[in-house]
Design an enzyme around this catalytic site. Structure first.
Site, PDB file in Angstrom:
ATOM      1  N   GLY A  27       0.823  -1.202   0.000  1.00 47.74           N
ATOM      2  CA  GLY A  27       0.000   0.000   0.000  1.00 47.74           C
ATOM      3  C   GLY A  27       0.853   1.247   0.000  1.00 47.74           C
ATOM      4  O   GLY A  27       2.050   1.195   0.301  1.00 47.74           O
ATOM      5  N   ASN A  28       0.259   2.367  -0.336  1.00 51.79           N
ATOM      6  CA  ASN A  28       1.006   3.621  -0.382  1.00 51.79           C
ATOM      7  C   ASN A  28       0.045   4.796  -0.268  1.00 51.79           C
ATOM      8  O   ASN A  28      -1.123   4.711  -0.636  1.00 51.79           O
ATOM      9  CB  ASN A  28       1.840   3.719  -1.666  1.00 51.79           C
ATOM     10  CG  ASN A  28       1.050   3.334  -2.900  1.00 51.79           C
ATOM     11  OD1 ASN A  28       0.163   4.066  -3.346  1.00 51.79           O
ATOM     12  ND2 ASN A  28       1.353   2.167  -3.467  1.00 51.79           N
ATOM     13  N   GLY A  45       8.501  -0.309  -1.644  1.00 55.49           N
ATOM     14  CA  GLY A  45       8.972  -1.481  -0.927  1.00 55.49           C
ATOM     15  C   GLY A  45       9.585  -1.255   0.431  1.00 55.49           C
ATOM     16  O   GLY A  45      10.164  -2.183   1.003  1.00 55.49           O
ATOM     17  N   ASP A  75       3.410   2.674  -7.977  1.00 58.49           N
ATOM     18  CA  ASP A  75       2.108   3.204  -8.389  1.00 58.49           C
ATOM     19  C   ASP A  75       2.129   4.706  -8.639  1.00 58.49           C
ATOM     20  O   ASP A  75       1.071   5.307  -8.877  1.00 58.49           O
ATOM     21  CB  ASP A  75       1.048   2.896  -7.322  1.00 58.49           C
ATOM     22  CG  ASP A  75       0.787   1.415  -7.172  1.00 58.49           C
ATOM     23  OD1 ASP A  75       0.452   0.775  -8.190  1.00 58.49           O
ATOM     24  OD2 ASP A  75       0.930   0.893  -6.055  1.00 58.49           O
ATOM     25  N   ASP A 119     -23.426   7.630   4.113  1.00 61.89           N
ATOM     26  CA  ASP A 119     -22.789   8.758   4.793  1.00 61.89           C
ATOM     27  C   ASP A 119     -21.574   9.287   4.032  1.00 61.89           C
ATOM     28  O   ASP A 119     -21.203  10.454   4.198  1.00 61.89           O
ATOM     29  CB  ASP A 119     -22.333   8.347   6.196  1.00 61.89           C
ATOM     30  CG  ASP A 119     -23.471   8.327   7.205  1.00 61.89           C
ATOM     31  OD1 ASP A 119     -24.507   8.969   6.951  1.00 61.89           O
ATOM     32  OD2 ASP A 119     -23.314   7.670   8.249  1.00 61.89           O
ATOM     33  N   HIS A 168      -7.568  -5.821  -9.139  1.00 63.49           N
ATOM     34  CA  HIS A 168      -6.415  -5.216  -8.478  1.00 63.49           C
ATOM     35  C   HIS A 168      -6.758  -4.831  -7.041  1.00 63.49           C
ATOM     36  O   HIS A 168      -6.424  -5.569  -6.120  1.00 63.49           O
ATOM     37  CB  HIS A 168      -5.945  -4.008  -9.305  1.00 63.49           C
ATOM     38  CG  HIS A 168      -4.671  -3.400  -8.839  1.00 63.49           C
ATOM     39  ND1 HIS A 168      -3.997  -2.436  -9.577  1.00 63.49           N
ATOM     40  CD2 HIS A 168      -3.941  -3.570  -7.719  1.00 63.49           C
ATOM     41  CE1 HIS A 168      -2.902  -2.074  -8.926  1.00 63.49           C
ATOM     42  NE2 HIS A 168      -2.851  -2.738  -7.792  1.00 63.49           N
ATOM     43  N   TYR A 226     -24.454  17.767  10.105  1.00 65.42           N
ATOM     44  CA  TYR A 226     -23.826  16.771  10.978  1.00 65.42           C
ATOM     45  C   TYR A 226     -22.529  17.340  11.561  1.00 65.42           C
ATOM     46  O   TYR A 226     -21.756  17.994  10.864  1.00 65.42           O
ATOM     47  CB  TYR A 226     -23.529  15.503  10.178  1.00 65.42           C
ATOM     48  CG  TYR A 226     -22.825  14.428  10.963  1.00 65.42           C
ATOM     49  CD1 TYR A 226     -23.543  13.466  11.668  1.00 65.42           C
ATOM     50  CD2 TYR A 226     -21.433  14.370  11.004  1.00 65.42           C
ATOM     51  CE1 TYR A 226     -22.895  12.471  12.387  1.00 65.42           C
ATOM     52  CE2 TYR A 226     -20.778  13.382  11.724  1.00 65.42           C
ATOM     53  CZ  TYR A 226     -21.511  12.444  12.410  1.00 65.42           C
ATOM     54  OH  TYR A 226     -20.868  11.464  13.127  1.00 65.42           O
TER      55      TYR A 226
END
Length: 229
Positions: A27-28, A45, A75, A119, A168, A226
């Site tokens: 993830g990034n 990495g 990415d 929401d 993906h 809200y």
């Protein structure tokens, strides 16, 4: 250079593990300074436990490294393309979180089945079309950005702050990197809720439109009420 943005992007990347959105380094997170036209992104990495603000990579809007000694995320071209395509976003998150990725691998939109979804997202969370072989072979990450932008010809990216890339995984965005993380956590949560709802009732239908709009617009837009602001 960009010390405040680096601290924010570092904090956002570390929240990926805190919220169990990633396994290993899958993830990034990036953030952008629109005025300076600079993007800060996680290096490729690098373990989150080892990550420091000095490790983050600074790019220009052509995706070229202007500061940092490490390679940026693989990415990066997707992030850069989305910042150009979606001019009001300030942060992007990509993960392989399990529930959202399961929907992406199935090639299915996440339907709006309840108020938790409503929401944050004003419609189903879309899944992109499958990418063509040529798009995969040449400029894969850039074309991932393009297929996301193509999908949002039919959605408002500010009202649906996330997408599933077919086969993906999810990309989410927000006003800044930490807001993008917030949206990624919500997307993962509603992905799990939707799966269980369908398992419990195979005939479940989307939330009533009036109820959906009520929940979305009481938190978003000119007449939102809200919260305390």
């Amino acid at each position: 250079m960009l010390e405040t943005l680096k601290k924010e992007v570092l904090a956002a990347n570390l929240k990926l593990q805190e919220h169990q959105l990633v396994t290993f380094t899958w993830g990034n997170v990036s953030g952008i300074d629109r005025e300076k036209e600079r993007i800060v992104i996680k290096p490729s990495g690098v373990e989150y436990s080892d990550l420091t603000a000095d490790d983050l990579v600074v790019l220009n809007l052509d995706g070229e490294v202007v500061e940092g000694s490490l390679k940026p995320s693989s990415d990066t071209p997707t992030h850069v393309y989305l910042y150009k395509a979606f001019p009001n976003i300030g942060g992007i998150v990509h993960t392989h979180s399990q529930w959202a990725t399961s929907w992406a691998q199935s090639g299915r939109d996440i339907p709006p089945l309840g108020t938790t979804h409503a929401d944050y997202f004003d419609s189903a969370i879309p899944c992109t079309r499958e990418m063509y072989d040529e798009e995969i072979i040449h400029d894969y990450e850039l074309n991932t950005g393009k297929v996301i932008a193509e999908t949002f010809q039919h959605h408002n990216y500010e009202q649906v702050p996330g997408v599933l890339v077919n086969n993906h995984g999810p990309f989410c965005w927000g006003t800044d990197a930490l807001n993008a993380i917030h949206n990624a956590v919500v997307l993962e949560t509603v992905a799990e809720m939707a799966y269980h709802s369908i398992m419990l009732n195979k005939d479940v239908t989307p939330i009533n439109t009036v109820l959906h709009e009520k929940h979305f617009y009481r938190k978003h837009g000119a007449n939102a009420y809200y919260g305390q602001s």
